[in-house]
Design a protein around this motif. Structure first.
Motif, PDB file in Angstrom:
ATOM      1  N   ALA A 205       0.799  -1.234   0.000  1.00 51.99           N
ATOM      2  CA  ALA A 205       0.000   0.000   0.000  1.00 51.99           C
ATOM      3  C   ALA A 205       0.832   1.284   0.000  1.00 51.99           C
ATOM      4  CB  ALA A 205      -0.966  -0.024   1.174  1.00 51.99           C
ATOM      5  N   PRO A 206       1.940   1.376   0.762  1.00 55.99           N
ATOM      6  CA  PRO A 206       2.662   2.663   0.777  1.00 55.99           C
ATOM      7  C   PRO A 206       3.439   2.982  -0.499  1.00 55.99           C
ATOM      8  CG  PRO A 206       3.247   1.275   2.687  1.00 55.99           C
ATOM      9  CD  PRO A 206       2.526   0.417   1.705  1.00 55.99           C
ATOM     10  N   LEU A 207       3.590   2.011  -1.391  1.00 55.21           N
ATOM     11  CA  LEU A 207       4.537   2.206  -2.496  1.00 55.21           C
ATOM     12  C   LEU A 207       4.102   3.287  -3.479  1.00 55.21           C
ATOM     13  CD1 LEU A 207       7.218   1.235  -3.684  1.00 55.21           C
ATOM     14  CD2 LEU A 207       5.922  -0.394  -5.070  1.00 55.21           C
ATOM     15  N   SER A 208       2.837   3.288  -3.846  1.00 53.97           N
ATOM     16  CA  SER A 208       2.453   4.229  -4.904  1.00 53.97           C
ATOM     17  C   SER A 208       2.609   5.676  -4.444  1.00 53.97           C
ATOM     18  CB  SER A 208       1.038   3.952  -5.397  1.00 53.97           C
ATOM     19  OG  SER A 208       0.157   3.901  -4.333  1.00 53.97           O
ATOM     20  N   GLY A 234      -4.578  -0.959  -8.912  1.00 53.43           N
ATOM     21  CA  GLY A 234      -5.120   0.147  -9.688  1.00 53.43           C
ATOM     22  C   GLY A 234      -4.255   1.389  -9.577  1.00 53.43           C
ATOM     23  N   GLU A 235      -3.882   1.724  -8.362  1.00 59.24           N
ATOM     24  CA  GLU A 235      -3.075   2.921  -8.132  1.00 59.24           C
ATOM     25  C   GLU A 235      -1.684   2.775  -8.755  1.00 59.24           C
ATOM     26  OE1 GLU A 235      -3.001   3.744  -3.955  1.00 59.24           O
ATOM     27  OE2 GLU A 235      -2.807   5.905  -4.254  1.00 59.24           O
ATOM     28  N   LEU A 236      -1.108   1.602  -8.613  1.00 61.63           N
ATOM     29  CA  LEU A 236       0.234   1.390  -9.170  1.00 61.63           C
ATOM     30  C   LEU A 236       0.230   1.520 -10.686  1.00 61.63           C
ATOM     31  CD1 LEU A 236       1.473  -1.605  -6.973  1.00 61.63           C
ATOM     32  CD2 LEU A 236       2.471   0.686  -7.031  1.00 61.63           C
ATOM     33  N   VAL A 237      -0.803   0.996 -11.315  1.00 65.95           N
ATOM     34  CA  VAL A 237      -0.872   1.073 -12.782  1.00 65.95           C
ATOM     35  C   VAL A 237      -1.203   2.509 -13.227  1.00 65.95           C
ATOM     36  CG1 VAL A 237      -2.192   0.298 -14.804  1.00 65.95           C
ATOM     37  CG2 VAL A 237      -1.429  -1.367 -13.106  1.00 65.95           C
ATOM     38  N   ARG A 238      -2.100   3.127 -12.521  1.00 67.89           N
ATOM     39  CA  ARG A 238      -2.586   4.462 -12.939  1.00 67.89           C
ATOM     40  C   ARG A 238      -1.586   5.577 -12.603  1.00 67.89           C
ATOM     41  NH1 ARG A 238      -6.872   4.418  -9.897  1.00 67.89           N
ATOM     42  NH2 ARG A 238      -5.918   5.701  -8.268  1.00 67.89           N
ATOM     43  N   ASP A 239      -0.997   5.501 -11.415  1.00 68.46           N
ATOM     44  CA  ASP A 239      -0.249   6.658 -10.907  1.00 68.46           C
ATOM     45  C   ASP A 239       1.257   6.502 -10.932  1.00 68.46           C
ATOM     46  OD1 ASP A 239      -2.734   7.689 -10.359  1.00 68.46           O
ATOM     47  OD2 ASP A 239      -2.701   7.124  -8.237  1.00 68.46           O
ATOM     48  N   THR A 240       1.756   5.345 -11.322  1.00 68.59           N
ATOM     49  CA  THR A 240       3.216   5.145 -11.309  1.00 68.59           C
ATOM     50  C   THR A 240       3.631   4.464 -12.614  1.00 68.59           C
ATOM     51  OG1 THR A 240       3.341   2.872 -10.451  1.00 68.59           O
ATOM     52  CG2 THR A 240       2.979   4.630  -8.819  1.00 68.59           C
ATOM     53  N   ASN A 241       4.953   4.319 -12.755  1.00 67.34           N
ATOM     54  CA  ASN A 241       5.486   3.599 -13.919  1.00 67.34           C
ATOM     55  C   ASN A 241       5.927   2.189 -13.567  1.00 67.34           C
ATOM     56  OD1 ASN A 241       5.311   5.819 -15.714  1.00 67.34           O
ATOM     57  ND2 ASN A 241       7.078   6.727 -14.660  1.00 67.34           N
ATOM     58  N   VAL A 242       5.483   1.695 -12.433  1.00 62.71           N
ATOM     59  CA  VAL A 242       5.937   0.380 -11.971  1.00 62.71           C
ATOM     60  C   VAL A 242       5.684  -0.685 -13.034  1.00 62.71           C
ATOM     61  CG1 VAL A 242       5.306  -1.487 -10.374  1.00 62.71           C
ATOM     62  CG2 VAL A 242       5.796   0.784  -9.484  1.00 62.71           C
ATOM     63  N   ALA A 243       6.694  -1.555 -13.184  1.00 62.56           N
ATOM     64  CA  ALA A 243       6.542  -2.712 -14.080  1.00 62.56           C
ATOM     65  C   ALA A 243       6.398  -3.973 -13.221  1.00 62.56           C
ATOM     66  CB  ALA A 243       7.760  -2.823 -14.990  1.00 62.56           C
ATOM     67  N   PHE A 244       5.941  -5.030 -13.853  1.00 64.27           N
ATOM     68  CA  PHE A 244       5.665  -6.278 -13.147  1.00 64.27           C
ATOM     69  C   PHE A 244       6.322  -7.421 -13.923  1.00 64.27           C
ATOM     70  CE2 PHE A 244       2.337  -3.178 -12.628  1.00 64.27           C
ATOM     71  CZ  PHE A 244       1.970  -3.243 -11.294  1.00 64.27           C
ATOM     72  N   ASP A 245       6.426  -8.587 -13.281  1.00 68.05           N
ATOM     73  CA  ASP A 245       6.862  -9.746 -14.055  1.00 68.05           C
ATOM     74  C   ASP A 245       5.735 -10.789 -14.062  1.00 68.05           C
ATOM     75  OD1 ASP A 245       6.974 -11.101 -11.635  1.00 68.05           O
ATOM     76  OD2 ASP A 245       8.952 -11.971 -11.983  1.00 68.05           O
ATOM     77  N   ILE A 246       5.962 -11.900 -14.751  1.00 67.59           N
ATOM     78  CA  ILE A 246       4.881 -12.886 -14.893  1.00 67.59           C
ATOM     79  C   ILE A 246       5.181 -14.190 -14.161  1.00 67.59           C
ATOM     80  CG2 ILE A 246       4.168 -11.944 -17.133  1.00 67.59           C
ATOM     81  CD1 ILE A 246       5.453 -14.529 -18.383  1.00 67.59           C
ATOM     82  N   ALA A 247       6.284 -14.225 -13.400  1.00 68.65           N
ATOM     83  CA  ALA A 247       6.686 -15.502 -12.795  1.00 68.65           C
ATOM     84  C   ALA A 247       5.590 -16.093 -11.916  1.00 68.65           C
ATOM     85  CB  ALA A 247       7.960 -15.317 -11.975  1.00 68.65           C
ATOM     86  N   ALA A 248       4.870 -15.244 -11.214  1.00 73.96           N
ATOM     87  CA  ALA A 248       3.878 -15.742 -10.257  1.00 73.96           C
ATOM     88  C   ALA A 248       2.446 -15.467 -10.712  1.00 73.96           C
ATOM     89  CB  ALA A 248       4.128 -15.106  -8.892  1.00 73.96           C
TER      90      ALA A 248
END
Lengths: 319, 297
Positions: A205-208, A234-248
């Protein structure tokens, strides 16, 4: 023998001749096709593609996991496995860093291993613990001494939450250095941890809110399972440039459904531009993540993005 | 834009060191752990068939017929919903088979359900959920009447097992739900019924402990879906109990088929061993009841 009898250690004459007939000068992509031992696919509903893309794996580790002897803990063995699945670059962290208090020693070993035995494939990602004194020096060494393009954080194992004030400082300094910061959301399912460990899941929660203040930060969440991201997605996708991986990423057709916003494990969609290939090898078999690309009916464009395009862009934007 | 074709691939999996769909079909994959009908969801199952077809799964054994985790005996389920699922299983017996959840805290009622759905119905086995309202695990003596009846009918017996770390003091299984069996419970049950085949589901989750718990009981098979894909898991299990006692489960739709297939593809196996794990062993376990019911093996 379509899949190859991987148990057999003997090499019959026919196999030996086939293997030795592959010339050394053949490009790596062509050699890989021969080395799959799966037989060429003629129709299978796949249109022939010139120069099929190779994969950049953003989530591998070297050496042994502290709680299990891994099958591909040897770098040479891991590389052979990656090559079998057409992975030509891999961002490598070190399992040493997870429980080791001498992080610089761990980072140095990782750097040396990638240089000596990485065959040009392995890109070292050292680790820093922002909750420890003078983490800035560890980060400086990762960047200046070991020439690492990024660092990998293990907040759960290193004992800090994502609202730790020094994490915010680390993100600022890493961004100034144009370094990627990967955050491992999980290494192993908490339900099967060693009895001596008592590590809670990370609260994202605190990251975005942290990242909103650093819009240039390049942060990737690895082992980013839907239940771990929870309501933060939602917040991470909308408000940041964070990327994700698909391993999990789980669920039948999980990757495609995640992009479409219909994966029940995730509370929202992640656009294909924000998904990077990551296998979590050698802890997970790297076949798991590679096969996820085919389990979903992804377009060639989406495959190229996830296989290498997004990773290349992510890395490039930090250099 | 037209709907995607399940057998079309933008790139060939073979180029990436993976088996092609044709090669997967040749493995004759039988899925021992299918949740497509979870909460009586025929629609969910039919939507999921896209991925079943894409991967080339030959048969699914559904574990959620006429029951749920909170209501294993399906007491609260509408009669017309039960009838609908019964008809579906009868009409699609070439690809889908049903196991019925039972409740070890209600052995008499569980036996009635077995009579109704297995002896006089389309189903082929029973399933122990991961917990039950009465909090009774599979090693409790109340289970004996259930196991005896299931064995008489040659029913497949699948037992969910997990050993979740937790509790005070912190220990293996300390965080299990009420009535959630562990592989140690299966081992106790196997001791009492040495001639009855039992499937220890999920390999106990914590598979390094789960395999140890059941390895000396040759009537216990291990199914290993529903957990993260740990490289080396299947090698370890085959080394301890042999490939002839492993059964593959897909755990879809909630788990990815890739996750579950990769556990086997990762292992150093002969072709014969791979065929055993992906379906041969399950066809052996289910052979008698399938023949009794005239189902295709």
């Amino acid at each position: 023998m379509p899949l190859g009898d991987t148990k057999s250690s003997t090499v019959d004459r026919r196999r030996f001749v086939q293997a030795t007939l592959i010339p050394i000068s053949v490009p790596i992509t062509a050699r890989l096709i021969h080395s799959t031992a799966l037989g060429a696919e003629s129709s299978q509903g796949a249109a022939p593609v010139e120069n099929p893309p190779s994969i950049t794996d953003t989530n591998v580790h070297l050496f042994d996991w502290p709680f299990r002897k891994l099958k591909h803990a040897q770098t040479s063995s891991l590389i052979a496995r990656l090559q079998k699945h057409r992975i030509e670059k891999a961002w490598a962290g070190s399992f040493d860093a997870v429980l080791n208090k001498q992080l610089d020693r761990s980072n140095q070993r990782l750097s040396e291993e990638c240089a000596k035995h990485g065959h040009g494939m392995l890109v070292p990602f050292g680790s820093v613990n922002p909750a420890w004194p003078d983490w800035e020096e560890d980060l400086r060494r990762c960047h200046e001494k070991y020439k690492m393009p990024g660092v990998r954080l293990y907040p759960a194992y290193h004992g800090y939450a994502l609202d730790h004030p020094e994490l915010a400082n680390l993100l600022v300094v890493a961004t100034q250095r144009k370094m990627i910061v990967q955050i491992a959301l999980r290494m192993e399912d908490e339900r099967v941890h060693h009895v001596a460990l008592n590590i809670p899941p990370i609260n994202l929660a605190p990251l975005s809110s942290r990242l909103k203040a650093i819009p240039q930060a390049r942060v990737q969440l690895i082992n980013s399972a839907g239940p771990l991201i929870g309501d933060s997605l939602g917040e991470l996708v909308r408000d940041t440039n964070v990327a994700f991986d698909i391993a999990a990423t789980e669920g039948n057709g999980g990757v495609g459904r995640l992009i479409a916003g219909s994966n029940p494990s995730y509370r929202g969609a992640i656009p294909s531009q924000r998904l990077l290939f990551g296998s979590h090898a050698p802890f997970f078999p790297c076949q798991s993540a590679v096969m996820k690309l085919f389990e979903s009916p992804l377009s060639l464009e989406q495959l190229k993005q996830i296989m290498y395009g997004n990773a290349r862009q992510f890395l490039g934007s930090n250099q | 834009m037209s709907a995607p074709d399940p057998v079309e691939f933008a790139l060939s999996p073979a180029l990436y060191g993976l088996p092609t769909r044709d090669e997967l079909i040749k493995l004759r994959i039988w899925d021992m752990h299918y949740h497509g009908f979870f909460n009586a969801g025929i629609r969910q199952h039919e939507e999921n068939l896209f991925y079943v077809q894409r991967i080339g799964i030959e048969r699914m054994l559904s574990l959620d017929i006429a029951g749920s985790a909170s209501d294993p005996l399906g007491v609260e389920m509408k009669a017309e919903d039960k009838q609908q699922i019964r008809q579906y299983l009868e009409q699609h017996s070439d690809t889908v088979s049903g196991l019925i959840p039972i409740d070890p805290s209600q052995p008499i009622e569980s036996c009635q359900k077995i009579e109704d759905w297995i002896r006089r119905g389309p189903c082929v086995g029973i399933k122990y959920y991961g917990g039950n309202p009465g909090g009774v695990v599979c090693s409790h003596p109340d289970n004996d009447v259930i196991i005896r009846l299931a064995a008489e009918l040659n029913a497949v017996i699948y037992i969910h097992t997990w050993s979740k770390i937790g509790g005070q003091p912190r220990r293996s299984g300390g965080d299990n739900l009420r009535g959630e069996s562990t592989p140690m419970d299966v081992a106790q049950l196997a001791e009492r019924f040495p001639k009855v085949t039992l499937i220890c589901g999920h390999s106990g989750g914590d598979w390094e402990l789960g395999v140890r718990a059941v390895r000396r009981h040759e009537n216990v098979f291990i199914e290993f879906s529903g957990s993260d894909p740990h490289s080396g898991q299947v090698d370890f299990t085959v080394n301890e109990i042999g490939a002839s006692r492993l059964v593959w489960g897909g755990h879809g739709p909630s788990r990815s088929y890739s996750t579950e297939l990769s556990k086997v593809l990762d292992a150093d196996l002969s072709d014969a061993e791979r065929l055993q794990i992906f379906g041969g062993n399950l066809r052996r376990i289910a052979g008698n009841i399938f023949r009794q019911k005239g189902y295709k093996l």
